[in-house]
Design an enzyme around this catalytic site. Structure first.
Site, short mmCIF file in Angstrom:
data_model
loop_
_atom_site.label_atom_id
_atom_site.label_comp_id
_atom_site.label_asym_id
_atom_site.label_seq_id
_atom_site.Cartn_x
_atom_site.Cartn_y
_atom_site.Cartn_z
N GLU A 23 -59.59 30.57 37.16
CA GLU A 23 -60.75 30.02 37.88
C GLU A 23 -60.59 30.01 39.40
O GLU A 23 -60.98 29.04 40.06
CB GLU A 23 -61.04 28.60 37.38
CG GLU A 23 -61.39 28.54 35.91
CD GLU A 23 -61.58 27.13 35.40
OE1 GLU A 23 -62.56 26.91 34.67
OE2 GLU A 23 -60.76 26.24 35.68
C1 TNX Z 1 -61.09 25.29 31.92
S1 TNX Z 1 -58.91 26.71 30.65
C2 TNX Z 1 -59.92 25.19 32.64
C3 TNX Z 1 -59.37 23.87 32.95
C4 TNX Z 1 -60.27 22.76 32.45
C5 TNX Z 1 -60.80 23.11 31.09
C6 TNX Z 1 -61.61 22.04 30.47
C7 TNX Z 1 -58.53 26.97 32.04
C8 TNX Z 1 -57.55 28.00 32.21
N1 TNX Z 1 -59.13 26.26 32.98
O1 TNX Z 1 -59.15 23.74 34.34
O2 TNX Z 1 -59.52 21.60 32.41
O3 TNX Z 1 -61.58 24.27 31.20
O4 TNX Z 1 -61.92 22.34 29.16
#
Ligand code: TNX
Length: 537
Positions: A353
């Site tokens: 992300e």
């Molecule tokens: C996505 S999964 C994220 C996390 C969040 C999560 C909540 C991922 C690699 N990144 O930063 O906590 O969703 O479900």
């Protein structure tokens, strides 16, 4: 007379069919290499002994008539009596003590006397591999044999599950402590059977983490991935950059209490996991999910200004400064300290992300970080986004929301499957779940069980899958009870996908074994969700 004789014949017939039927319940089953659907409800009550209530289901189960009963006089014998095997014997003795009240001695012996439990690596079939074992239970004893100590440890979990559910109680119970006779030959499907805990959004104590690790061990998981840093908090002491915890460790989601592990405490967690044959994989998330670090050290920001600490739950807004040399000096120090504290071969660098890091910068950054991890003698693991860089064949990509990881597999790197729609333990079970999120939808107990990791990424051959992992993000979780409620009862199903053969998998059969496991979770005091679809007693 005629009538009398025919009634007699009928009675014989009835008796014969009853005997036949009772032979099928639960002792006579053809030896199987694949699990067969159960015909009877699983039960853990001492009067109906069954090998059918195990999770994860062993690769092969061959029940036999009879039972072994644990008494105050049962001894645990190990051969050879290395400190490691003695420790496994003692772990078993410690697990059996509270409910039975028996203080079973652990002794060295080349062979075990009748009426005892014998743990040995001698003469084991090497094809069982690093984690496999055979377990033979007869009326005169229990023999657990494995080529490697890890196999014995997993076999000990099977012994626990063959005893009545009350064995997991913390206070003395009446017994009797019988195990069904039979032969189990078992080894895992996947090498990586993981669970991840986010201690960054909310902090959890060493004791809470260790309790979770104990539950992972009970279901034969072997990887504990600990998400140590994020926007909301930095949870591991780094001696060369002390403000990471002094400042960055003080915050958490919702302005809840922060916290961090000293290096000694982290080592304690690692050692605790190692005694349970669980490898700790530390994650330092970057280049995004880094606000706690950026708030602690102004020089890590491109504009030289430290942002405030963050207690919200947005993602993707932060980024290390890709163009600054200081950034890589910092990461080399951090990864160096983490590598030195971590005996396992992996360091997870996040990589997810990175919405505020320009695409080209992202590639430059992760490429450099992969080299830093390698320079410290470790293997890089990253969320699926890292598949975009030129990966080393040893690097591993963790799929979570797309098919990006196919690009990692195409480069010859292995993949771990954690699809949010099935494996995310922070997803709500259904709209009534008081904790968790549902951005990936609701994940029922059945959803967490009914999927195959090797068919969810198109075109990726089976041998490119290192295994599966169940992440638990803690934006909405504040206590161990919250953790347990989201993880259970879904985690046992994910553990079974990771351990057991694929063939014969069937929700209706699994559901009954999960009902039986519910009694064990209750005996352990685990706060699990009594999902109506399972039909817990
Ligand atoms: C996505 S999964 C994220 C996390 C969040 C999560 C909540 C991922 C690699 N990144 O930063 O906590 O969703 O479900």
């Amino acid at each position: 007379m005629y009538f009398h004789r025919s009634w007699h014949a009928l009675a014989v017939l009835l008796l014969a069919s009853f005997l036949l039927a009772s032979c099928n319940l639960p002792f006579t089953q053809t030896p199987t290499e694949v699990p067969t659907p159960m015909t009877t409800p699983a039960s853990t009550s001492p009067s109906v002994l069954t090998m059918d209530a195990l999770i994860p289901l062993p690769a092969s189960v061959q029940p036999a008539p009879g039972q072994f009963t644990l008494t105050a006089g049962t001894g645990i014998f190990v051969d050879p009596a290395t400190p490691e095997l003695t420790a496994i014997g003692q772990y078993l003795a410690d697990k059996l003590k509270p409910a039975t009240g028996y203080k079973l001695p652990v002794t060295a012996a080349a062979s075990a006397p009748a009426g005892s439990i014998f743990l040995t690596t001698n003469g084991a079939d090497p094809s069982l591999g690093d984690e496999g074992y055979t377990l033979t239970v007869t009326s005169s004893g229990v023999r657990l044999q494995a080529p490697k100590p890890a196999g014995l440890f997993h076999g000990v979990q099977t012994i626990r599950q063959l005893l009545p559910a009350a064995i997991e109680m913390s206070s003395q119970q009446p017994g009797p402590w019988a195990m069904p006779a039979g032969v189990i030959r078992d080894q895992p499907r996947f090498a990586w059977r993981g669970a991840m805990l986010d201690v960054a959004r909310h902090f959890f104590s060493v004791k809470d983490v260790e309790t979770y690790i104990d539950l992972l061990a009970y279901y034969k998981l072997n990887v504990f991935h600990i998400h140590l840093t994020d926007d909301q908090g930095w949870r591991l002491e780094i001696k060369s950059w002390p403000d990471l915890t002094a400042k960055g460790g003080s915050s958490a989601v919702n302005a809840d209490p922060g916290g961090f592990y000293t290096q000694e405490q982290y080592k304690e967690i690692v050692a605790y996991a190692a005694r349970r044959y669980i490898t700790v994989v530390p994650e330092i998330d970057m280049p995004s999910h880094s606000n706690a670090a950026l708030a602690s050290y102004a020089e890590l920001n491109c504009d030289g200004k430290a942002p405030p600490l963050y207690a919200g739950t947005e993602v993707g807004f932060s980024s290390f400064c890709v163009a600054k040399d200081e950034t890589y000096k910092f990461l080399d120090d951090v990864i160096g300290e983490v590598a030195a504290l971590t005996p396992g071969p992996y360091i997870h660098i996040g990589g997810d992300e990175a919405k505020s890091t320009p695409a080209a910068d992202y590639l430059t950054f992760v490429q450099k970080v992969q080299d830093i991890v390698k320079a410290h003698g470790k293997i890089m693991v990253g969320w699926e986004e890292v598949s975009k860089i030129k990966l080393l064949p040893t690097s591993i990509a963790q799929a979570w929301t797309s098919d990006l990881a196919t690009q990692a597999a195409a480069q010859g790197s292995k993949v771990i499957m954690s699809p949010a729609t099935n494996a995310y333990l922070d997803m709500q079970y259904d709209p009534s779940t008081p904790l968790g999120q549902h951005w990936a939808g609701y994940v029922s107990v059945e959803d967490a069980y009914q999927w195959d990791p090797t068919t969810s990424l198109r075109g990726v051959p089976e041998d490119m899958f290192e295994g599966i992992e169940a992440p638990l993000w803690s934006e909405t979780l504040r206590t161990l009870k919250d953790i347990e409620y989201m993880a259970f009862p879904r985690l046992p199903g994910l553990a079974e996908l990771a351990w057991s053969p694929l063939a014969g998998r069937n929700w209706n059969e699994y559901r009954l074994r999960l009902v039986a496991q519910g009694e064990r979770l209750t005996a352990m005091g685990v706060n699990f969700y009594h999902a109506p679809e399972v039909g817990f007693k």
